[in-house]
Each structure stands twice: as structure tokens, then as C-alpha cells.
Scaffold this active site. Structure first.
Site, PDB file in Angstrom:
ATOM      1  N   LYS A 142       3.639 -68.138 -44.791  1.00  0.00           N
ATOM      2  CA  LYS A 142       3.991 -66.845 -44.269  1.00  0.00           C
ATOM      3  C   LYS A 142       3.137 -66.495 -43.419  1.00  0.00           C
ATOM      4  CE  LYS A 142       3.085 -62.821 -46.291  1.00  0.00           C
ATOM      5  NZ  LYS A 142       2.487 -61.602 -45.417  1.00  0.00           N
ATOM      6  N   ASN A 143       1.960 -66.497 -43.617  1.00  0.00           N
ATOM      7  CA  ASN A 143       1.009 -65.974 -42.551  1.00  0.00           C
ATOM      8  C   ASN A 143       0.504 -66.852 -41.547  1.00  0.00           C
ATOM      9  OD1 ASN A 143       0.571 -63.631 -44.219  1.00  0.00           O
ATOM     10  ND2 ASN A 143      -1.468 -64.068 -45.023  1.00  0.00           N
TER      11      ASN A 143
ATOM     12  N   ASP B 106      -5.777 -61.857 -51.539  1.00  0.00           N
ATOM     13  CA  ASP B 106      -4.115 -61.927 -52.087  1.00  0.00           C
ATOM     14  C   ASP B 106      -3.936 -62.496 -53.374  1.00  0.00           C
ATOM     15  OD1 ASP B 106      -3.613 -60.764 -49.577  1.00  0.00           O
ATOM     16  OD2 ASP B 106      -2.845 -62.491 -48.537  1.00  0.00           O
TER      17      ASP B 106
HETATM   18  C1  UD1 Z   1      -4.765 -61.062 -43.338  1.00  0.00           C
HETATM   19  C2  UD1 Z   1      -3.470 -61.225 -44.059  1.00  0.00           C
HETATM   20  C3  UD1 Z   1      -3.489 -60.771 -45.457  1.00  0.00           C
HETATM   21  C4  UD1 Z   1      -4.934 -60.846 -46.197  1.00  0.00           C
HETATM   22  C5  UD1 Z   1      -5.997 -60.578 -44.986  1.00  0.00           C
HETATM   23  C6  UD1 Z   1      -7.483 -60.977 -45.691  1.00  0.00           C
HETATM   24  C7  UD1 Z   1      -1.590 -61.943 -42.675  1.00  0.00           C
HETATM   25  C8  UD1 Z   1      -0.401 -61.534 -42.038  1.00  0.00           C
HETATM   26  N1  UD1 Z   1      -2.189 -61.075 -43.356  1.00  0.00           N
HETATM   27  O1  UD1 Z   1      -4.658 -59.560 -43.114  1.00  0.00           O
HETATM   28  O2  UD1 Z   1      -2.453 -61.245 -46.199  1.00  0.00           O
HETATM   29  O3  UD1 Z   1      -4.888 -60.199 -47.303  1.00  0.00           O
HETATM   30  O4  UD1 Z   1      -5.849 -61.097 -44.011  1.00  0.00           O
HETATM   31  O5  UD1 Z   1      -7.501 -62.302 -46.138  1.00  0.00           O
HETATM   32  O6  UD1 Z   1      -2.301 -62.971 -42.154  1.00  0.00           O
HETATM   33  N2  UD1 Z   1     -10.590 -54.906 -40.442  1.00  0.00           N
HETATM   34  C9  UD1 Z   1     -11.565 -53.763 -39.567  1.00  0.00           C
HETATM   35  N3  UD1 Z   1     -10.804 -53.587 -38.114  1.00  0.00           N
HETATM   36  C10 UD1 Z   1      -9.970 -54.642 -37.555  1.00  0.00           C
HETATM   37  C11 UD1 Z   1      -9.353 -55.603 -38.335  1.00  0.00           C
HETATM   38  C12 UD1 Z   1      -9.830 -55.861 -39.672  1.00  0.00           C
HETATM   39  O7  UD1 Z   1     -12.032 -52.842 -40.117  1.00  0.00           O
HETATM   40  O8  UD1 Z   1      -9.712 -54.532 -36.482  1.00  0.00           O
HETATM   41  C13 UD1 Z   1     -10.990 -54.935 -41.848  1.00  0.00           C
HETATM   42  C14 UD1 Z   1      -9.701 -54.526 -42.778  1.00  0.00           C
HETATM   43  O9  UD1 Z   1      -9.943 -53.123 -42.900  1.00  0.00           O
HETATM   44  C15 UD1 Z   1     -10.033 -55.346 -43.967  1.00  0.00           C
HETATM   45  C16 UD1 Z   1     -10.881 -56.403 -43.556  1.00  0.00           C
HETATM   46  O10 UD1 Z   1     -11.291 -56.167 -42.064  1.00  0.00           O
HETATM   47  O11 UD1 Z   1     -10.994 -54.360 -44.902  1.00  0.00           O
HETATM   48  C17 UD1 Z   1      -9.940 -57.843 -43.474  1.00  0.00           C
HETATM   49  O12 UD1 Z   1      -8.948 -57.620 -42.635  1.00  0.00           O
HETATM   50  P1  UD1 Z   1      -8.023 -58.697 -41.862  1.00  0.00           P
HETATM   51  O13 UD1 Z   1      -8.739 -60.097 -42.146  1.00  0.00           O
HETATM   52  O14 UD1 Z   1      -7.840 -58.319 -40.600  1.00  0.00           O
HETATM   53  O15 UD1 Z   1      -6.818 -58.632 -42.555  1.00  0.00           O
HETATM   54  P2  UD1 Z   1      -5.268 -58.827 -41.856  1.00  0.00           P
HETATM   55  O16 UD1 Z   1      -5.459 -59.644 -40.752  1.00  0.00           O
HETATM   56  O17 UD1 Z   1      -4.764 -57.334 -41.694  1.00  0.00           O
END
Ligand code: UD1
Length: 428
Positions: A22-23, A305
Site C-alpha cells: 500500500k505505502n 506499523d
Molecule cells: C509513513 C507510512 C506509515 C509509517 C510511517 C513511519 C505511508 C503512507 N505511511 O508515514 O505507515 O507508520 O511512515 O514508518 O507511507 N515528522 C515530522 N515532520 C515532518 C514529517 C514527519 O516531525 O515533516 C515526524 C512525524 O511526526 C513522526 C516521524 O517524523 O514522528 C515519522 O513520520 P514519517 O516517517 O514522515 O511518517 P509518514 O510518512 O507520515
């Protein structure tokens, strides 16, 4: 919106085909907006979030067709809309990633900011800072991010944390920037590698995928091609945990061992037997899992996850387990639902202390997000009697026909239609 009833106590046995990731699919579909010509994607999972991304791409003007069971064709040669509304972005955070591809293709994009989420704050500051570093003028007004750039330019980007979403988003955006972009402390998840391979198949020049150092040499244009998406390691991990939970024996057809090592090594520690075969992985569960400690980390650490399904499993382990959730501050809310089934879980900040109990008992529970729903399914498979899981639509967003696949392995489940007005969605 549906609910399911799981009748516990069945041993799961047999082969389960693992669907496409999915991701990966979500990132790849956002990237597909960069190209002219027809893109054919294979092994696309039929899950709710993918349909939301199809809706988003069509909204922006791309032609998207869903053919057969797992093929999607996309033609984004002509884009006639550069604004993504809140109604679509709030359905799924990953739809925010069309900001970069629309900007890179057309010089302008206006995309609604995603809101909060049940598992934590989930800001997008890395995304916005990175797009600014690539030379875009960015403003935030009325809940929208507006970005303008007549020509994006390569830049050196550093992340404080290896965000999956920001790495994917900026890799996509930088593919059409002039010059070289480097991303330091990039995410190394298999889905990021898959996205890079897909973009390279369209003509991008990306190196270093799977490491913390990415280099993207911008090109003028990308063109259509065919691409097959990797298997979903989270779906495979969930079935591996289900095998353990029921003392069962499941063959995960198509699953990639290399991508699943962090989860499989923990399952082995908890007492499961794992054997690798050329086209998948066989998992045989013990009578009762051993307690084990887990700390969630970016890849190649234990994936956040899988934290929730694993917590459900460890709630019946022999001994006490400690789970430390380092990524999301509120990803233990579902523990209250497990407690309603008899689990003994104490939450202290970002840690869960799980004292294994001999058995769970079925109860009515509510899935608050995708993986929380998967955790409740695992708990239901282990519990005595019936577990009624409401808000099952969260599970449908990321798992392809989960209960059907479980039934084919010997589980007993029934699905019922229900409707909860005004319910907000949250998927990860
Ligand atoms: C993606 C996955 C999700 C998974 C996550 C971590 C998809 C669609 N989703 O989510 O299934 O749980 O990776 O492996 O691929 N953060 C910031 N600022 C930002 C971006 C992120 O502070 O601009 C922080 C977030 O709050 C969080 C951490 O970084 O604590 C990880 O987030 P991120 O890796 O970006 O997760 P997603 O891409 O949202």
C-alpha cells in the site's frame, strides 16, 4: 461503514497470497504525476487508500484506469487542475504528496494541509522546508499550502529525522529540478527504494536508495513505463503474527524476507519458527509466545506499523514485555480496547508494559485506525468467544480483503454493514 465479528480459537493453516505494498503504491502514484505518457502499475493492492489516491489523481486531471485485479494505468500527460481540496487530503495524509509532483510539472500547486491524527501530531514541516530549499515560494494560508516555482533547483537537504513521507515527497519533487539534490538522513524503507526504482524506470536519475544518502540528478522530463510494486511487508507481518497468535502454520506467498527481517527476528525471539522458501516465507507459531521487548525505529529497525498487532500478540505471552514507541506519541490508544478483552497493559508515556495473561475473552471493540484494527483482529483470533470490531473501514484502507484471506486459512469471521455519521478517518 462495516463491522466484523471474529470467533476466536481457530488454528490458521495454509497459504496466503501477499498483495502489493500500500505505502509503495501511494508514493508511486504521487510520483506518476511527473510523467508524460502511459504508466502501467502491476501488483497494486485493492485497498481504500489506493482508491483515494486514484480519486486525487483524477481530480488533478490524470486519466486513471483500474484493470483486472491488480493493474492500474495512469496517464498524467495533461493535468488541468493544480489545487487539491481538503475533502481529499483529509481522507488520507499521503495525498498531500501530490504537492511536489504538481509543482514540479506545472510550476504551481495549492494543496490542503493534512490535519491531525489519532496516533499523533504528524507535522509536514520537513516537506515544506525541503520544497522551499528546492527553490519554491511557499505560503500557508486558509489551511492550504501554496507553492510556486518557474524552475525548481537542486539543493542539499538534511532531515532531523528520516521521515518516510518527506523523503518520498522530495525525491519525487527533485526528479524534475535542475541540477543535483542530495538528501542526508533519508528514510531507508523498502517503499522508498521501490519509489526510486519506479522513478528511475520513468527516466529519473536517483542513486543511493536504501541508504541514508540519496542523490537525485534532475532531468527535464519523465516518460511512461511499466512497473511492478513490491509485496506489502506490513500485510505479510500481520499474517505472520496471526500464525503465531493461533499456534498456526502459514506460508506467506510472495513475501520478501529481506524487507521483513526486523519483524521476523522479533517473532523468532518470541518463539516462532521461520523458514525461507524461494517464493515466500513459512511461519509456524508456538503454543504460547515468549515475552519480548520491542523499540520501534525507522527502517531497518522494528516498524511502528507492526507495533499494534505485536502488542496484541504479546498480551498473551509468557512473561512481561515492554514496547517503546519512538515515532508516534499517541499510538497506544487501542490498548484500552485490548484491556476490554482482558489484556494487562500499562501505558507510561511512550512505553507499554504488557503482562502476559493466559487468555483473552471476546468483547465489542472499536478500531481507531488501520493498524489498531489489525491488532484487534489478532486479539479476536486468540480470544475465547466472539469479538465484534466496529469501524472496520479503517482496516479496509490498508488490507486487501483481510477477513476473506483469514477465512481461507481457517478463521471464522462475519462482516456486517454499519454507518457512523461524521466519523473522521485516519490511516498510516
Ligand atoms: C509513513 C507510512 C506509515 C509509517 C510511517 C513511519 C505511508 C503512507 N505511511 O508515514 O505507515 O507508520 O511512515 O514508518 O507511507 N515528522 C515530522 N515532520 C515532518 C514529517 C514527519 O516531525 O515533516 C515526524 C512525524 O511526526 C513522526 C516521524 O517524523 O514522528 C515519522 O513520520 P514519517 O516517517 O514522515 O511518517 P509518514 O510518512 O507520515
Amino acid at each position: 461503514m462495516d463491522k466484523i465479528i471474529v470467533t476466536g480459537g481457530c488454528r490458521l493453516e495454509g497459504t496466503v497470497p501477499i498483495s502489493g505494498s500500500k505505502n509503495s503504491t501511494l508514493a508511486i502514484m504521487a510520483g506518476a504525476l511527473l510523467a508524460r505518457g502511459k504508466i502501467v502499475l502491476r501488483n497494486v493492492p485493492r485497498v481504500g487508500d489506493v482508491y483515494t489516491m486514484v480519486e486525487m489523481l483524477r481530480y488533478l486531471g490524470a486519466t486513471v484506469e483500474i484493470n483486472g485485479c491488480d493493474v492500474v494505468t495512469i496517464d498524467a500527460t495533461y493535468l488541468n487542475n493544480r489545487e487539491a481540496p481538503y475533502e481529499l487530503v483529509k481522507k488520507m495524509r499521503a495525498s498531500f504528496w501530490v504537492l511536489g509532483s504538481t509543482l514540479a510539472r506545472t510550476g504551481y500547486a495549492r494543496v490542503a494541509l493534512p490535519g491531525g491524527c489519532d496516533i499523533g501530531a504528524r507535522p509536514v514541516d520537513f516537506h515544506i522546508k525541503g520544497i522551499q530549499q528546492l527553490g519554491a515560494q511557499v505560503s500557508l494560508e486558509h489551511g492550504f499550502v501554496e507553492a510556486t516555482a518557474s524552475q525548481l533547483r537542486g539543493s542539499d537537504i538534511y532531515f532531523d529525522f528520516p521521515s518516510v513521507g518527506a523523503t518520498a515527497h522530495l525525491m519525487i519533487t527533485a526528479s524534475l529540478a535542475r541540477g543535483i539534490t542530495t538528501i542526508e538522513n533519508a528514510a531507508q524503507e523498502p517503499e522508498i527504494v521501490d519509489l526510486a526504482r519506479f522513478l528511475n524506470a520513468l527516466g529519473a536519475r536517483i542513486q543511493g536508495m536504501g541508504t541514508k544518502h540519496l542523490q537525485i540528478e534532475g532531468v527535464d522530463e519523465l516518460y511512461g513505463n511499466e512497473y511492478t510494486i513490491i509485496p506489502d511487508r506490513m500485510e505479510a507481518g500481520t499474517f505472520a503474527i496471526a500464525a503465531m497468535a493461533t499456534g498456526g502454520d502459514i506460508f506467506l506467498r510472495n513475501a520478501f524476507w529481506e524487507d521483513m527481517q526486523p519483524v521476523l527476528s522479533k517473532l523468532e525471539e518470541a518463539g516462532t519458527s521461520i523458514s525461507l522458501e524461494w517464493n515466500g516465507i513459512r511461519v509456524e507459531g508456538p503454543d504460547r509466545p515468549h515475552a519480548t521487548d520491542i523499540k520501534t525505529m525507522p527502517h531497518p529497525g522494528f516498524p511502528t506499523d507492526m507495533q499494534q498487532p505485536m502488542t496484541a500478540l504479546l498480551s498473551v505471552a509468557d512473561g512481561t514485555s515492554i514496547i517503546n514507541e519512538t515515532l508516534y506519541e499517541s499510538r497506544f490508544k487501542y490498548a484500552q480496547e485490548l484491556a476490554r478483552m482482558g489484556a494487562d497493559i500499562k501505558i507510561e508515556g511512550r512505553s507499554a508494559i504488557i503482562k502476559g495473561v493466559p487468555r483473552l475473552t471476546g468483547a465489542p471493540v472499536v478500531a481507531s485506525d488501520l493498524r489498531a484494527g489489525a491488532a484487534l483482529v489478532i486479539a479476536g483470533l486468540m480470544a475465547e468467544g466472539e469479538t465484534e470490531i466496529a469501524s472496520f473501514h479503517h482496516v479496509d484502507r490498508g488490507y486487501e480483503r483481510l477477513e476473506e484471506k483469514l477465512c481461507a486459512l481457517g478463521a471464522q469471521t462475519q462482516r456486517f454493514q454499519e454507518w457512523v455519521e461524521g466519523e473522521e478517518l485516519c490511516s498510516v
